[in-house]
Write a protein that holds these residues in place. Sequence first.
Motif, PDB file in Angstrom:
ATOM      1  N   PRO A  99      11.338 -72.027  80.220  1.00 38.85           N
ATOM      2  CA  PRO A  99      10.916 -70.938  81.155  1.00 38.85           C
ATOM      3  C   PRO A  99      11.437 -69.584  80.366  1.00 38.85           C
ATOM      4  O   PRO A  99      12.434 -69.732  79.731  1.00 38.85           O
ATOM      5  CB  PRO A  99      11.642 -70.830  82.469  1.00 38.85           C
ATOM      6  CG  PRO A  99      12.904 -71.665  82.425  1.00 38.85           C
ATOM      7  CD  PRO A  99      12.583 -72.670  81.341  1.00 38.85           C
ATOM      8  N   GLN A 100      10.752 -68.598  80.610  1.00 37.71           N
ATOM      9  CA  GLN A 100      11.156 -67.398  80.017  1.00 37.71           C
ATOM     10  C   GLN A 100      11.521 -66.316  81.005  1.00 37.71           C
ATOM     11  O   GLN A 100      11.825 -65.248  80.354  1.00 37.71           O
ATOM     12  CB  GLN A 100       9.944 -66.676  79.341  1.00 37.71           C
ATOM     13  CG  GLN A 100       8.971 -67.700  78.469  1.00 37.71           C
ATOM     14  CD  GLN A 100       7.885 -67.170  77.618  1.00 37.71           C
ATOM     15  OE1 GLN A 100       8.186 -66.383  76.836  1.00 37.71           O
ATOM     16  NE2 GLN A 100       6.758 -67.282  77.981  1.00 37.71           N
ATOM     17  N   VAL A 101      11.330 -66.567  82.080  1.00 33.71           N
ATOM     18  CA  VAL A 101      11.698 -65.759  83.494  1.00 33.71           C
ATOM     19  C   VAL A 101      12.488 -66.551  84.538  1.00 33.71           C
ATOM     20  O   VAL A 101      12.296 -67.762  84.639  1.00 33.71           O
ATOM     21  CB  VAL A 101      10.709 -65.133  84.176  1.00 33.71           C
ATOM     22  CG1 VAL A 101      10.952 -64.153  85.108  1.00 33.71           C
ATOM     23  CG2 VAL A 101       9.582 -64.083  82.923  1.00 33.71           C
TER      24      VAL A 101
ATOM     25  N   ILE B 221      16.300 -65.343  75.111  1.00 34.82           N
ATOM     26  CA  ILE B 221      14.876 -65.748  75.265  1.00 34.82           C
ATOM     27  C   ILE B 221      14.349 -65.255  76.794  1.00 34.82           C
ATOM     28  O   ILE B 221      13.025 -65.222  77.075  1.00 34.82           O
ATOM     29  CB  ILE B 221      14.550 -66.967  75.084  1.00 34.82           C
ATOM     30  CG1 ILE B 221      15.324 -68.126  75.974  1.00 34.82           C
ATOM     31  CG2 ILE B 221      14.476 -67.643  73.720  1.00 34.82           C
ATOM     32  CD1 ILE B 221      14.545 -69.428  76.387  1.00 34.82           C
ATOM     33  N   PHE B 222      15.180 -65.021  77.669  1.00 36.04           N
ATOM     34  CA  PHE B 222      14.770 -64.597  79.152  1.00 36.04           C
ATOM     35  C   PHE B 222      14.390 -63.093  79.116  1.00 36.04           C
ATOM     36  O   PHE B 222      15.045 -62.403  78.267  1.00 36.04           O
ATOM     37  CB  PHE B 222      15.842 -65.003  80.016  1.00 36.04           C
ATOM     38  CG  PHE B 222      15.949 -66.449  80.426  1.00 36.04           C
ATOM     39  CD1 PHE B 222      14.861 -66.920  81.186  1.00 36.04           C
ATOM     40  CD2 PHE B 222      17.059 -67.229  79.494  1.00 36.04           C
ATOM     41  CE1 PHE B 222      15.139 -68.539  81.390  1.00 36.04           C
ATOM     42  CE2 PHE B 222      16.972 -68.581  79.999  1.00 36.04           C
ATOM     43  CZ  PHE B 222      16.025 -69.336  80.587  1.00 36.04           C
TER      44      PHE B 222
END
Lengths: 425, 425
Positions: A168-170, A346-347
Motif C-alpha cells: 500500500p501507499q497509504v 513510500i507512504f
Amino acid sequence: MSEEHVSMWKHLGLNLTAHDALLKVLGDAYTDIYLAQKQRPDGMAYFDFVMSEVHGLRIKELLDEKEQGRKIIGSYCVFVPEEITLAANATLVGLCSGADFAMEEVEKYLPRNTCALIKSALGFKLGKVCPYLESADMVVGENTCDGKKKAYESLGPLLDNLYVMDLPQVKSDQGRTLLRSEYERFKVAVQDLTSVTITHESLKKAIQTVNAKRMALHRLARLRKADPVPISGLDALLANQVSFYDNPARFTESLNKICDELEKRIAANQGVSPKKNPRILMAGCPMAVPNWKLPWIVETSGAVIVGEESCVGERGIRNLTDDTGTTVDELMDAITDRYFKVDCAIFTPNSDRLNHIEEMAKDYQADGVIHYGLQFCQPYTMEAIPVENALDTKGIPSLRIETDYGMEDAGQLKTRIEAFIEMLK
Amino acid sequence: MSEEHVSMWKHLGLNLTAHDALLKVLGDAYTDIYLAQKQRPDGMAYFDFVMSEVHGLRIKELLDEKEQGRKIIGSYCVFVPEEITLAANATLVGLCSGADFAMEEVEKYLPRNTCALIKSALGFKLGKVCPYLESADMVVGENTCDGKKKAYESLGPLLDNLYVMDLPQVKSDQGRTLLRSEYERFKVAVQDLTSVTITHESLKKAIQTVNAKRMALHRLARLRKADPVPISGLDALLANQVSFYDNPARFTESLNKICDELEKRIAANQGVSPKKNPRILMAGCPMAVPNWKLPWIVETSGAVIVGEESCVGERGIRNLTDDTGTTVDELMDAITDRYFKVDCAIFTPNSDRLNHIEEMAKDYQADGVIHYGLQFCQPYTMEAIPVENALDTKGIPSLRIETDYGMEDAGQLKTRIEAFIEMLK
C-alpha cells in the motif's frame, strides 16, 4: 580462497573473474574502512569473520540447508516478513545491492537516472556475482518505490523465480487490508515452495526468533545512547547489515555477547570516540554492504554516529511482532500490524517518520542529523526537505546529502561534512 | 487585456506582474508554434479563441458558475472521474503544469531532480499565476507516481482544499477494490462539497456527457488515420489539451464541427502535410499546455504526428464508460472498470501499454514512434526501454527522448529528431 569455495561459485554459475574482482574490492574496502578503526569491541571479530566468509562459508551453509530440503528466499526490502519464511522452514536472506557492478550492461535495462541501489541489484544479476541471488529458490520483489516496482519488470525475465509483493501507499484501512491480503498470498506462495504448512506453533516460534534478533539490535541501539559511545557507527551499521544475511539465532547470540562487552565499556566510562566529538544521527536511505562511504567519511572527520534512521537500522527493527495470538490468522494479523508501522518514505503522508527522527535525535543525544538520500531515490530525497524543515523548527542542526555508490564525490562530501561537524562543536 | 479580466485576476489573488509575463510567453509561443502553421482547418479558429481566453473568458465562466452555486474542482490526472464531478453539479478542470515557473522557489520544496510537470504544478501555485487553481473549490491530487505522491505533501499546506485520492499499483482484484472504494470516497467528498446528492439519473447523464466528449476525440483520432493526414499533430494535441479546460458540451460540438471539415478534406484527398512526410506516433508522458516543444520540433522537421499515446491523447480517452447500469452503484462500478483500464506506467506489470503502442503504430500507419519521457519521470523513462524493445521486435523504428520544459536542448533534440525522420524516409 579455498578450492571448495571456487567450485561452489562455479556450480552456482557465477562469473569467477568478475566475482574475484568484487571480492578483492570488498576485502580492500573492509580493511581500509573497518579494520583500520581503533578500539573496536573484541566481539566484532565475529563480524570480521562473517564478512570474510560472506560469499564463502555462509553460502556453503545455505547450500547445505538446501541439501537438507530447506528453501532459500531472497529479498530486497524490510517489508518481506522473515517470520513467514522461517515458519515454513525457509531461510530469508537480503540480496546484494550495495555496490556498482556491470553498470554499462545495467543501463541497457534501466535509465541512467535510476538510484544506485536498484541499478546495483540488477548489476549483480547481470554480472553474475551474487551467490545469494543464485542460491535463492525464490526472489521476492515488492512495490515500494516506482524505481523498484518498474525495475522488477526488467529483473523478472532474468530470473525464473521472481515473486512480486504489492504494497500500500497509504496507511488507511484499505491499505492495511491490502497488506494483510498480500501477506496471506505470500504465506501461500512460501508454503507452496517449501511444501510445509505453517502452523500456529511454527509461526509463533518464528516470530520469537525474529523478535530475539530485533531485541538484540535494540539492545545495541540503547547502548549507543551512552556518552562516550562505546561502539562506532560503522560497527553498529555492520551488525545491522549482517542481520540480513546471517543465521538469526547465531547472529542474536553473537550480538548479545558484543552488548555484554559494551556494557562493561560503559561501566568503565570507556568510549570509542572522545566525548568532545559531535554525535551524529544518520537518517534516510538504507545502506547495504559494502555501502560504507558516508559513515566512513563522517567517522574519519571527527564525529561519531550514534544511530541509523534507516531500513538497515532502526526503521527496519523498531517494532516487535506480537506473539500472543492463538491462531495462525491472529499471528498473521499481528505480523501485518507490525510491518504496517514501518515508516518508509513510500507512504503518504508519512509524518511518523519526522516524529521518529526527532525522537531519535533526542534519545541518542545527537548533536546533528545527516540526511542521506540516494541520488534519484525520489521518496527519500523528496522527504528530506520536510525532515530538514521539521528539525530546523526544533533547533536540531541537519545536513542534507545526496550521493550514489561512486567515490567521485568523496572529497566534496568530506568538505561539506567536516564543515557541518565543525559547526556542531 | 480587458480591465474586467485584470480585476478578476486581482480578485483571485494572482501576482499580476508575473501573470502578465506568463501570458506574454504563452501568447508568443502560440503565435510562433500554432499560428505559424499552414493549412489549418478553419474550425481551429475556435481553439485559437479558447487559447486566447484561456485565463480570461473561461475563468470568467467558471466564476459565473460559482456565483450560481456550482463548484469548481481542479485535478492533475486522468484518474479523477469527471463523471462523478459533473453528476454532483461540479465542473472539473485540469490544472496548470506545462511550463516552468518560480523554479527557484519550487526548489525550496522539491528536489531539483523532480520532473518538470510536478515542479510546474507547484511553481504555478508559488508564483500565483494559475487562475484555475485559485478558482478551485477543491483540488484533487492522486497517488500515481512517487514524485506526485510526495509533492502533494508539499502542495497541501499551500492550499486549503487539497483532497488526495489513493490509487492501486497492480491490476489485481485488490487493486480494483481499492479504486472502487476510493471513487466512492471521492463521490462522498464531492457531494459534501456541492451539497448535491448524485442520483442514477444525474450520474448517467454525466457519463453520457463525458462519453460524448471522448467520442468526438475518438472521431478526431480516426480521421488522422487517413493518408495524407488532414490535421497536424500540434492541432490535434491542442484539442486534447483543451478538453481538460473547456465546457464539455461546447467542446464536443466544436470538435465535431472540425471533424466534419476534416472528413471533407479526406474526401478531397487534401492533407496538412505532404504524403511523403513520415508519420510519427508520439508515446509517453502527458503534454500539458503550453508544453508543445517536442511536437513543434517534429512537425518543423519534415514529419507529421498522427497520434498521441499519452494521457493528453489516447490513453486518457481510449475507453468509454458503460452507462447501462440501473443504479448509482452499478454506474460507479462501470466508472471503476473504465478507469481501471487506463494503462499508466505507474502500474506493474503494464503490458497492455506495450500492446496499445504497437496497435496504434499499425492503426495510424505510423512510420516510427517517438517515446517522450519527461526527465526524472521514473515510470515513463523506465518503461521506455521495454517499449523500445517491443517495437524493435516488431520492426517498428523508435526514438527515445528524455527532456524537460526548458529550451536549452531544443537544438540537440532537433538534430536527433531530424536524423530519425531522415531514416524513416
